[in-house]
Write an enzyme that holds these catalytic residues in place. Structure first.
Site, PDB file in Angstrom:
ATOM      1  CB  CYS A 153      -0.927  -0.016   1.212  1.00  0.00           C
ATOM      2  SG  CYS A 153      -1.928   1.464   1.355  1.00  0.00           S
ATOM      3  CB  CYS A 180      -0.566   2.440   4.068  1.00  0.00           C
ATOM      4  SG  CYS A 180      -2.069   1.795   3.357  1.00  0.00           S
ATOM      5  CG  ASP A 181       3.214   1.195   4.406  1.00  0.00           C
ATOM      6  OD1 ASP A 181       2.799   1.652   5.485  1.00  0.00           O
ATOM      7  OD2 ASP A 181       2.973   0.051   4.012  1.00  0.00           O
TER       8      ASP A 181
END
Ligand code: NDP
Length: 309
Positions: A133, A136-137
């Site tokens: 992701c 997300c990261d």
């Protein structure tokens, strides 16, 4: 008390089914699962959902779907379904909180989840530089070099997102062509800090504690190469979330729930499936919402027919 409709899954399909069912006065219960909002909570800008000329952020869009379902009286619980019994009616559903619910009809909208390559180093370094992701990261790799594996729209989207944050993005594609839509391919190819490596397969992700490099092989020339990176992002497709249903529902060879042609009806009367869990072809928010609508209308007709019988 037996519910008329229980919806399993809180993505575009589940929420749309909930909006239609609650507006029809059927007081649905929606069990939203461990990732409420579904995959759109891990995407960035959604530019192809009609009605948003400037695009809308995936998580925000899902909040709005949820709010709309709540406004019409949908009961939403954050529980994950762990067991279903579809052998007799009313259908029995058990959650991770050990709550049990009975339902006359069930709409399954559990979506799908990202695939992994299946190499040991990927598991060992998950959360230490390996991610599925970018939204997300990606932040953790600001001004660093990363690789994205995959050639579809997801990979193109992840690469473009990371290109805004990272110094350099390597896109590892196992063939000599991308599967992504033409517009996304053009965007990727025109981005200066994205380097596409064609015919390239990942052999190992290297690093003791964190990702330090990726070892790739060109499947034409057989030349092996090590590329220094700090982040490795998977974007190679999805697996449908159907393990709960494999004993009772008819699945296709890829594991997606089979529905009747032009319908969301599964092989069990009163059990419907909508969204990515039954659609390996389109897998779009708009098609998921469309089949969510179909499922609610079909469940409503089913309940009427049962009542009239
Ligand atoms: P896709 O199945 O479309 O693409 C998967 C990609 O990963 C392909 O390039 C495939 O290669 C590659 N791949 C698969 N397995 C491996 C492996 N083991 N090693 C290396 N590469 C591998 O999945 P997506 O998740 O990209 O997209 C799914 C659907 O969602 C599509 O219909 C897409 O259009 C849609 N989508 C739309 C978006 C949008 O409109 N904003 C955003 C994201 C997705 P190969 O081609 O060789 O099989």
């Amino acid at each position: 008390m037996t519910k008329k409709i229980i919806i399993i899954g809180g993505g575009p399909a589940g929420y749309t089914a909930a909006i239609y069912a609650s507006r029809a006065g059927l007081n649905p219960l929606l069990l939203a699962g461990y990732q409420p909002g579904g995959q759109l909570t891990t995407t960035t800008l959604v530019e192809n959902y009609p009605g948003y000329p400037q695009g809308i952020l995936g998580p925000h869009m899902m909040e709005q779907f949820r709010e709309q379902a709540l406004n019409f009286g949908t009961e939403i619980k954050q529980s994950t379904v762990t067991q279903v019994d579809f052998k007799k009616t009313p259908y029995l559903i058990t959650t991770d909180r050990l709550d049990t619910f009975l339902a006359q009809t069930v709409i399954i909208a559990t979506g799908s989840q990202p695939k992994w390559l299946g190499i040991p180093s990927e598991t060992r370094l998950k959360g230490r530089g390996v991610s599925s992701c970018a939204v997300c990261d990606g932040f953790f790799f600001k001004d660093k070099d990363v690789a994205v594996v995959g050639g579809g729209d997801s990979a193109a989207e992840e690469a473009l997102y990371l290109a805004k944050i990272c110094r350099k993005v390597y896109l590892l594609i196992r063939r000599d062509a991308m599967r992504a839509s033409v517009i996304m391919q053009k965007r990727v190819m025109s981005r200066k800090n994205i380097t596409i490596l064609w015919n390239t397969e990942t052999q190992e992700i290297l690093g003791r504690e964190v990702v330090e490099a990726v070892q790739v092989v060109n499947n034409q020339s057989k030349v092996v190469n090590q590329i220094s990176i700090q982040g490795f992002f998977l974007a190679i497709g999805h697996t449908p979330n159907t393990s709960l249903f494999k004993e009772t529902l008819a699945l296709d060879q890829l594991g997606y729930i089979q529905t009747k042609p032009d319908s969301t009806q599964t092989n069990i009367p009163g059990i419907f499936a909508a969204g990515d869990v039954q659609d390996f072809r389109y897998r779009q928010a708009i098609t998921a919402a469309g089949t969510g609508c179909m499922a609610a209308l079909e469940a409503e007709r089913f309940l009427h027919a049962e009542h009239a019988a």
